[in-house]
Scaffold this motif. Structure first.
Motif, PDB file in Angstrom:
ATOM      1  N   GLU A  76      12.850   8.036  16.988  1.00 48.94           N
ATOM      2  CA  GLU A  76      13.339   9.507  17.271  1.00 48.94           C
ATOM      3  C   GLU A  76      12.502  10.601  16.440  1.00 48.94           C
ATOM      4  N   ARG A  77      12.490  10.407  15.163  1.00 47.93           N
ATOM      5  CA  ARG A  77      11.633  11.067  14.250  1.00 47.93           C
ATOM      6  C   ARG A  77      10.108  11.065  14.504  1.00 47.93           C
ATOM      7  N   LEU A  78       9.579  10.023  14.876  1.00 53.90           N
ATOM      8  CA  LEU A  78       8.004   9.936  15.348  1.00 53.90           C
ATOM      9  C   LEU A  78       8.019  10.749  16.567  1.00 53.90           C
ATOM     10  N   GLU A  79       8.873  10.640  17.613  1.00 50.95           N
ATOM     11  CA  GLU A  79       8.682  11.213  18.657  1.00 50.95           C
ATOM     12  C   GLU A  79       8.985  12.990  18.582  1.00 50.95           C
ATOM     13  N   GLN A  80       9.932  13.216  17.711  1.00 52.92           N
ATOM     14  CA  GLN A  80      10.125  14.484  17.116  1.00 52.92           C
ATOM     15  C   GLN A  80       8.764  15.156  16.689  1.00 52.92           C
ATOM     16  N   GLY A  81       8.180  14.457  15.633  1.00 52.95           N
ATOM     17  CA  GLY A  81       7.173  14.901  14.837  1.00 52.95           C
ATOM     18  C   GLY A  81       5.799  14.769  15.620  1.00 52.95           C
ATOM     19  N   GLN A  82       5.915  14.405  17.028  1.00 53.41           N
ATOM     20  CA  GLN A  82       4.822  14.004  18.133  1.00 53.41           C
ATOM     21  C   GLN A  82       3.658  13.265  17.284  1.00 53.41           C
ATOM     22  N   VAL A  83       4.190  12.083  16.839  1.00 52.23           N
ATOM     23  CA  VAL A  83       3.324  11.216  15.754  1.00 52.23           C
ATOM     24  C   VAL A  83       2.844  10.412  16.965  1.00 52.23           C
ATOM     25  N   LYS A  84       1.519  10.134  16.905  1.00 56.27           N
ATOM     26  CA  LYS A  84       0.857   9.173  17.899  1.00 56.27           C
ATOM     27  C   LYS A  84       0.476   7.708  17.458  1.00 56.27           C
ATOM     28  N   THR A  85       0.371   7.615  16.116  1.00 54.29           N
ATOM     29  CA  THR A  85       0.285   6.067  15.606  1.00 54.29           C
ATOM     30  C   THR A  85       0.854   6.296  14.150  1.00 54.29           C
ATOM     31  N   GLN A  86       1.480   4.976  13.858  1.00 47.53           N
ATOM     32  CA  GLN A  86       1.958   4.818  12.698  1.00 47.53           C
ATOM     33  C   GLN A  86       1.489   3.428  12.126  1.00 47.53           C
ATOM     34  N   CYS A  87       1.200   3.467  10.831  1.00 44.55           N
ATOM     35  CA  CYS A  87       0.895   2.039  10.258  1.00 44.55           C
ATOM     36  C   CYS A  87       1.821   1.852   9.404  1.00 44.55           C
ATOM     37  N   PHE A  88       2.200   0.366   9.747  1.00 41.70           N
ATOM     38  CA  PHE A  88       3.551  -0.289   8.982  1.00 41.70           C
ATOM     39  C   PHE A  88       2.901  -1.129   8.087  1.00 41.70           C
ATOM     40  N   ALA A  89       3.505  -0.960   7.005  1.00 41.90           N
ATOM     41  CA  ALA A  89       2.885  -1.950   5.691  1.00 41.90           C
ATOM     42  C   ALA A  89       3.961  -3.294   5.442  1.00 41.90           C
ATOM     43  N   ILE A  90       3.319  -4.165   5.278  1.00 41.18           N
ATOM     44  CA  ILE A  90       3.976  -5.352   4.797  1.00 41.18           C
ATOM     45  C   ILE A  90       4.139  -5.255   3.181  1.00 41.18           C
ATOM     46  N   TYR A  91       4.927  -4.909   2.603  1.00 42.26           N
ATOM     47  CA  TYR A  91       5.247  -4.812   1.237  1.00 42.26           C
ATOM     48  C   TYR A  91       6.495  -5.687   0.750  1.00 42.26           C
ATOM     49  N   LEU A  92       6.092  -6.682  -0.274  1.00 43.71           N
ATOM     50  CA  LEU A  92       7.342  -7.647  -0.609  1.00 43.71           C
ATOM     51  C   LEU A  92       7.607  -7.195  -1.839  1.00 43.71           C
ATOM     52  N   SER A  93       9.008  -6.810  -1.739  1.00 44.10           N
ATOM     53  CA  SER A  93       9.749  -6.115  -2.998  1.00 44.10           C
ATOM     54  C   SER A  93       9.997  -7.076  -3.898  1.00 44.10           C
ATOM     55  N   GLU A  94       9.962  -6.640  -5.195  1.00 44.48           N
ATOM     56  CA  GLU A  94      10.376  -7.720  -6.304  1.00 44.48           C
ATOM     57  C   GLU A  94      11.691  -8.407  -6.113  1.00 44.48           C
ATOM     58  N   SER A  95      12.632  -7.648  -5.367  1.00 40.19           N
ATOM     59  CA  SER A  95      13.953  -8.049  -4.995  1.00 40.19           C
ATOM     60  C   SER A  95      14.230  -9.403  -4.408  1.00 40.19           C
ATOM     61  N   LEU A  96      12.949  -9.706  -3.672  1.00 41.72           N
ATOM     62  CA  LEU A  96      12.934 -10.967  -2.968  1.00 41.72           C
ATOM     63  C   LEU A  96      12.491 -12.373  -3.731  1.00 41.72           C
ATOM     64  N   GLY A  97      12.260 -11.884  -5.010  1.00 43.04           N
ATOM     65  CA  GLY A  97      11.658 -12.843  -5.839  1.00 43.04           C
ATOM     66  C   GLY A  97      10.085 -13.148  -5.728  1.00 43.04           C
ATOM     67  N   LYS A  98       9.895 -14.460  -6.293  1.00 37.73           N
ATOM     68  CA  LYS A  98       8.440 -14.551  -6.155  1.00 37.73           C
ATOM     69  C   LYS A  98       7.793 -14.405  -4.772  1.00 37.73           C
TER      70      LYS A  98
END
Length: 309
Positions: A28-50
């Motif tokens: 909804e917020r992407l639509e509201q802000g008229q965003v045409k493209t979003q890049c989604f990062a794969i980030y592995l948090s330290e909470s996942l362990g090694k």
């Protein structure tokens, strides 16, 4: 060009992309802000362990099940995907990036697998050192390891877009020397305007510009201004400075939404992008604003993405 929705979903499986206020970036917020493209990062948090490759695979699975399952979202892996997304008019592009190669476990065959699974951008480090290179907060400020240099070569061969945000300054210059292709800083600002280690020096900015790369202005307040109160006008100061270095055609935006816990007033999520657009329009021409908000990134990606999926 950067958000951490997937990381939040990985840690909290009940989060929904459609309209969950635990996320900054929602459909909804992407639509509201008229965003045409979003890049989604794969980030592995330290909470996942090694960090493990299985965590990367799980992240890609979350991306497909929770983000791409919405009809409006279009997976962008190729130039054809991008052109078709633009022609459709009602779709939002979804790019997939890897933020830090820790989870590849030093196995270069996993890089090829990530590419086959649709990853198109790769950042070598987060803030610290890993098997490939030193991050920007690593005190020794080293560059790439031997295996990290082999990784650069593989990224060049595959056509992965290489991202210097979080990379040490020594690593930046080594990559600039070893890579023949344009590079990006997906979510970094100007160190001259705000002297934070995560920001780029003028020399780094000029190097990216000369190579035809791109710089994604980010909205994390400590990277924007060394003050407790940060406004959209402070974001514009970074844009002004990079433009003064010749980077008007090299600017884009990399919010870092869902990876930050502090926010700029009136820019707390993508639904507020109209406030940023209006501020830009007061200072720049309509062609410049179109470039900053979309066209600069579009031109770059249409050239950098592969010809087919």
């Amino acid at each position: 060009m950067h958000c951490d929705v997937i990381s939040k979903m990985l840690q909290s499986p009940t989060i929904q992309f459609k309209d969950d206020r635990r996320l900054d970036v929602t459909l909804e917020r992407l639509e509201q802000g008229q965003v045409k493209t979003q890049c989604f990062a794969i980030y592995l948090s330290e909470s996942l362990g090694k960090p493990r490759f299985e965590h990367i695979l799980h992240s890609i699975d979350v991306f497909h099940r929770s983000v791409l399952n919405h009809r409006k979202m279009r997976f962008i892996r190729s130039q054809e995907d991008w052109v078709e997304m633009e022609a459709a008019g009602d779709q939002i592009g979804a790019l997939l990036s890897l933020e830090g190669v820790d989870g590849l476990e030093g196995d270069l065959s996993y890089v090829h697998l990530c590419y086959l699974l649709g990853v198109r951008l790769i950042g070598f480090t987060w803030n610290h050192a890993n098997w490939a290179a030193d991050g920007v907060m690593e005190p020794r400020n080293g560059g790439f390891t031997r295996k990290g240099r082999a990784l650069i070569e593989q990224c060049e061969q595959l056509g992965l877009i290489m991202d210097v945000s979080h990379l040490s300054e020594a690593g930046f210059w080594e990559l600039a020397e070893r890579s023949s292709k344009p590079i990006i800083a997906s979510h970094s600002n100007s160190q001259t305007i705000c002297p934070h280690p995560r920001n780029l020096t003028d020399d780094q900015i000029v190097s990216i510009i000369r190579r035809g790369g791109r710089i994604g202005i980010t909205f994390f307040p400590p990277f924007v201004r060394r003050d407790s109160s940060v406004s959209i006008d402070d974001v514009l100061r970074h844009i002004d400075h990079i433009c003064s270095l010749g980077g008007k055609s090299n600017l884009m935006f990399g919010s870092d939404f869902d990876g930050i816990d502090q926010f700029i007033t009136n820019l707390e999520h993508p639904g507020k992008y109209d406030k940023l657009h209006n501020a830009l329009a007061r200072q720049y021409s309509s062609a410049d604003v179109e470039g900053f908000t979309y066209k600069n990134a579009s031109i770059f990606l249409k050239a950098a993405l592969p010809l087919n999926s």
